[in-house]
Design an enzyme around this catalytic site. Structure first.
Site, PDB file in Angstrom:
ATOM      1  N   HIS A  81       0.835  -1.211   0.000  1.00  0.00           N
ATOM      2  CA  HIS A  81       0.000   0.000   0.000  1.00  0.00           C
ATOM      3  C   HIS A  81       0.868   1.259   0.000  1.00  0.00           C
ATOM      4  O   HIS A  81       0.575   2.227  -0.716  1.00  0.00           O
ATOM      5  CB  HIS A  81      -0.947   0.008   1.194  1.00  0.00           C
ATOM      6  CG  HIS A  81      -1.813  -1.202   1.268  1.00  0.00           C
ATOM      7  ND1 HIS A  81      -2.530  -1.532   2.399  1.00  0.00           N
ATOM      8  CD2 HIS A  81      -2.091  -2.177   0.356  1.00  0.00           C
ATOM      9  CE1 HIS A  81      -3.202  -2.651   2.172  1.00  0.00           C
ATOM     10  NE2 HIS A  81      -2.946  -3.061   0.951  1.00  0.00           N
ATOM     11  N   HIS A 240      -9.049  -2.647  -4.910  1.00  0.00           N
ATOM     12  CA  HIS A 240      -7.949  -2.938  -3.992  1.00  0.00           C
ATOM     13  C   HIS A 240      -6.896  -3.837  -4.640  1.00  0.00           C
ATOM     14  O   HIS A 240      -5.695  -3.662  -4.404  1.00  0.00           O
ATOM     15  CB  HIS A 240      -8.441  -3.591  -2.699  1.00  0.00           C
ATOM     16  CG  HIS A 240      -7.309  -3.766  -1.725  1.00  0.00           C
ATOM     17  ND1 HIS A 240      -6.837  -2.727  -0.957  1.00  0.00           N
ATOM     18  CD2 HIS A 240      -6.512  -4.832  -1.461  1.00  0.00           C
ATOM     19  CE1 HIS A 240      -5.809  -3.154  -0.249  1.00  0.00           C
ATOM     20  NE2 HIS A 240      -5.585  -4.423  -0.531  1.00  0.00           N
ATOM     21  N   ASP A 244      -2.907  -2.996  -4.949  1.00  0.00           N
ATOM     22  CA  ASP A 244      -1.790  -3.890  -4.652  1.00  0.00           C
ATOM     23  C   ASP A 244      -0.845  -4.013  -5.841  1.00  0.00           C
ATOM     24  O   ASP A 244       0.382  -4.026  -5.688  1.00  0.00           O
ATOM     25  CB  ASP A 244      -2.306  -5.292  -4.288  1.00  0.00           C
ATOM     26  CG  ASP A 244      -2.843  -5.382  -2.868  1.00  0.00           C
ATOM     27  OD1 ASP A 244      -2.618  -4.450  -2.067  1.00  0.00           O
ATOM     28  OD2 ASP A 244      -3.488  -6.405  -2.553  1.00  0.00           O
ATOM     29  N   HIS A 267       0.436 -11.031  -5.299  1.00  0.00           N
ATOM     30  CA  HIS A 267       1.779 -10.503  -5.097  1.00  0.00           C
ATOM     31  C   HIS A 267       2.849 -11.387  -5.748  1.00  0.00           C
ATOM     32  O   HIS A 267       3.789 -10.882  -6.359  1.00  0.00           O
ATOM     33  CB  HIS A 267       2.074 -10.375  -3.600  1.00  0.00           C
ATOM     34  CG  HIS A 267       1.103  -9.516  -2.866  1.00  0.00           C
ATOM     35  ND1 HIS A 267       0.921  -8.175  -3.155  1.00  0.00           N
ATOM     36  CD2 HIS A 267       0.253  -9.800  -1.851  1.00  0.00           C
ATOM     37  CE1 HIS A 267       0.009  -7.679  -2.342  1.00  0.00           C
ATOM     38  NE2 HIS A 267      -0.410  -8.644  -1.545  1.00  0.00           N
TER      39      HIS A 267
END
Length: 290
Positions: A81, A240, A244, A267
């Site tokens: 973030h 969101h 990321d 990720h």
């Protein structure tokens, strides 16, 4: 008009808790000279190397967040973030001091970091900023068939993202977003991290998620949103995931000129895609933004 490297004008400090450790942490953002890059400094570490570069080669764990670590295994986790806000502002050089191993989760989005940066002020530096321009399609696919890719483009980073969750409250969402500071503020920065009830229970059983609450995480129980005030908008979940991704892709150390496509990815895939890019110099060129 040329774009220059950027740093903070002044030091700025914030406090919060780590979403997984539940431990209080202080973060201090400081100006840094040209060529420094983004550097984490663990101020609570004195007996080992406490400096950790925020680049794709120093990503050591991607299971619950993006975690950077150095050769002494000193780490900084839940960086995505903050990295997203740094990316949106075009901050290329900064010292990021932390009093512990986890960046404060704040409200679960990047909104508080935006306010923090604006309080610090931003200044251009005496060096033209460079960008990573993707020259041909680059793809990473994991062993489950989840695929992420970069496609060549002539404009700033565009992210085309799709999610598909069995929980009815999340479901299938897709959104295409082109990165600029204004668009990030208006469309992405406020989107909070989220989890499903069974995942939260599992994390608690593992001793993780101790700092998570309805104040900083959207909790979903199949077809229900458990947060009393509900969602900030109907596409908050996919927003969101884009947040990321904006953060993870800044592990390249510079802006990216490309179109990113991802579906049900995370990720791990973002980091592996960057590694795939830099494996072959034919995939990219480094250009000046002038």
């Amino acid at each position: 008009m040329a774009m220059y490297e950027r740093t903070f004008k002044n030091e700025v400090v914030a406090e919060g808790v780590g979403i997984h450790s539940g431990a209080k942490a202080t973060i201090c953002l400081k100006p840094a000279p040209v060529g420094t890059g983004l550097v984490f400094i663990r101020t609570d570490i004195s007996d080992k190397k406490n400096i950790i570069p925020a680049d794709y080669l120093h990503v050591a764990d991607t299971r619950l967040c993006s975690c950077f670590a150095n050769e002494d295994s000193i780490s900084v986790s839940t960086a995505e973030h903050l990295m997203a806000a740094l990316h949106a502002f075009g901050i290329t050089n900064a010292y990021i001091e932390l009093s512990g191993p986890e960046i404060p989760i704040m409200d679960g989005s990047a909104k508080d970091f935006i306010s923090l940066f604006e309080n610090a002020g931003i200044e251009n530096q005496d060096m033209i900023q460079k960008a990573l321009k993707i020259k041909k399609e680059v793809v990473f696919t994991d062993d489950k068939g989840i695929c992420v890719s970069f496609l060549p483009a002539e404009e700033p980073l565009t992210i085309d993202f799709e999610i598909d969750f069995p929980a009815k409250a999340i479901g299938k969402q897709n959104l295409k977003f082109q990165l600029s500071l204004e668009a990030f503020k208006e469309q992405i920065c406020y989107a909070r991290t989220f989890g499903q009830m069974q995942e939260v229970q599992m994390l608690h059983a593992m001793g993780l998620g101790r700092g998570g609450s309805l104040e900083n995480t959207i909790i979903v129980d199949n077809d229900k949103i458990l947060n009393p005030n509900g969602l900030r908008d109907s596409l908050e979940f996919v927003r969101h995931k884009i947040l990321d991704t904006v953060g993870d892709l800044y592990q390249a150390g510079m802006p990216i000129i490309a179109t990113f496509k991802g579906a049900k990815s995370g990720h791990y895939h973002n980091n592996m895609l960057l590694r795939e890019v830099f494996k072959n110099p034919e995939n990219y060129e480094i250009i000046e933004l002038n």
